[in-house]
Write a protein that holds these residues in place. Sequence first.
Motif, short mmCIF file in Angstrom:
data_model
loop_
_atom_site.label_atom_id
_atom_site.label_comp_id
_atom_site.label_asym_id
_atom_site.label_seq_id
_atom_site.Cartn_x
_atom_site.Cartn_y
_atom_site.Cartn_z
N SER A 289 0.81 -1.14 0.03
CA SER A 289 -0.11 -0.02 -0.04
C SER A 289 1.02 1.35 -0.03
O SER A 289 2.03 1.06 0.25
N LYS A 290 0.20 2.41 -0.18
CA LYS A 290 0.93 3.76 -0.27
C LYS A 290 0.65 4.39 0.79
O LYS A 290 -0.74 4.52 1.27
N LEU A 291 1.53 5.39 1.53
CA LEU A 291 0.99 5.99 2.83
C LEU A 291 1.48 7.78 2.16
O LEU A 291 2.50 7.55 1.81
N THR A 292 0.47 8.26 2.32
CA THR A 292 0.57 9.91 2.12
C THR A 292 0.61 10.67 3.13
O THR A 292 0.18 10.38 4.24
N GLY A 293 1.49 11.56 3.20
CA GLY A 293 1.76 12.86 4.52
C GLY A 293 2.73 12.32 5.17
O GLY A 293 2.95 12.96 5.88
N TRP A 294 3.47 11.18 5.00
CA TRP A 294 4.66 10.98 6.04
C TRP A 294 5.99 11.39 5.30
O TRP A 294 6.26 10.86 4.11
N ASN A 295 6.80 12.49 5.56
CA ASN A 295 7.83 12.97 5.09
C ASN A 295 8.99 12.07 5.63
O ASN A 295 9.43 12.65 6.55
N MET A 296 9.27 10.95 5.36
CA MET A 296 10.29 10.00 5.78
C MET A 296 11.57 10.12 5.33
O MET A 296 11.67 9.75 4.14
N ARG A 297 12.50 10.90 5.67
CA ARG A 297 13.82 10.95 5.50
C ARG A 297 14.76 9.90 5.90
O ARG A 297 15.58 9.43 5.02
#
Length: 533
Positions: A366-374
Amino acid sequence: MLALRKATRKRPPRRMASKPFLSPVGGWVSAANLAAAPANTAYVLENWYPTTTGIKMRSGCQKIATGSGTGEPVESLMAYVGSDRKMFAGVDGNIINVTSPADPDVAPSADVTGQTSNYYSHINTVNPAGNTYMMVANGTDEIQTYDGSSWAALVSGASAGQLNGLASNTVDHLNIYRNRIWLTNKTMTVYYLPTDSIAGTVGDVVLAGVFRRGGYVMFTATWSLDAGDGLDDKIAFVTTEGEVAVYQGDPAGSDWSLVGLYDCSPPLGKNAFLKVAGDLLILTEIGLVPLSQIVNKDPAALALAAVSRNIQPDWLQEARARRSLPWEIVKWTSRNIAYVTCPVTGDESVTPPIAFAVNLETGAWSKLTGWNMRCSILSDDWVYFGTNGGKVMQADITGADDGELIYYTYVGQMDHLGAVGQYKSVTQARAIFRTLGEFNPKVSVTTDYSTTLPNYPSAASPEAASLWDVGLWDEAQWDAGVVYYTVQTRWVSIGRSGFAHAPVILMTSGSAAAPSAELVAFDTVYLPGNLVV
């Protein structure tokens, strides 16, 4: 008279038909023919987790620490696993303790300062005396060691407790194999320390004559043919150009030998790998590829053997767009999920904040949106990630993303409803959920291989779950008895016509309590029409 009867005979009324769409336990699949996609999969699956029984809404994230007062990106997270578990962040030239800051909006004082790179490799090791050390290396500064209470630099030199035979500030990656710490320094030579030691005189393995494409050794990792450590353990040397050399044995012994040299795709970072059971998964430009497949298949066929093959078009697109920053992967065993960071490389309109999630049991994505994962890490059985904005976030907790709404999107695969080319009108539909609280789904369908979505519904205000450590004090009903999942379903009018239909569910969450809804099935009622030519 007979002709008159034939002319006035009424056509029988068309009968309504129904079609169930089972919950997409197969997850998000974009690498399939639109007219023949696998059953029980989704064309769009954003902010849902595929499970063995359905798909469930993901929880949000919350800020637990500020890494930098200037908003510099958090480029590394490191977990110390000793008698006390601690977590550190590499940000703005410092290493800071972000285990439990007094104020999540105030950057803690730095434990280590003056660093020229914030992108670290780290390991935990225990010496024969039982002392646990964490070692971190960034390739430009001296290796730093942490003993549970204080930090110290591992300097180069011939004295006891020093790194002899290698400049400490060149070491870029660390690994452990056969009780030895292995070190790389962006060359074709790999170094190793004496057994059970964090310092001493290094040995070396020269690989310049082994690899053929150039580049340098980006990282080393262990690989096993079984699910544990044993005599069959091997060490893999992976270059920036995607070549993999596998060795076995003790490098200082007579059993040291080359097992094989294999071709792959370039890896996406020095921390872009994950050990799962006995296999080694490598994040590459063409997908998440197991080493067991790399040794058996031609590079041209590796994409078909990738764990990420179901989302291959999207993986390739994001890898091309986000290649300038390193990727990472973190495994959350207790929740049976792994996250792949897709770093934001600049303009969020081009590379928006997203991540990929995969079910470790079923392989569903699945895809997660809104998570700025560096960057990301598992610490004390919670996943944390650092952002480009200098925050350290705790993942999958609460019902909002640090106060922002979460938007959930499910679009199923197109279905011709048993009659290819025949026009159909879906009149009603319902989504069947198992849930602990109230929520507000918007149920719809989209038609004819186009993804037309309505507006997202407003966020519901669910009753606080009466579960210990989940329900909120003074809100949850602690005397309500045992809380059970309930089934929520409601028919809604649709009125969408076409020759192919796909289910659509949109939801919004912004509450303090984590959502609990799991989709079981999606039912449609439709009116068959005639063949359209």
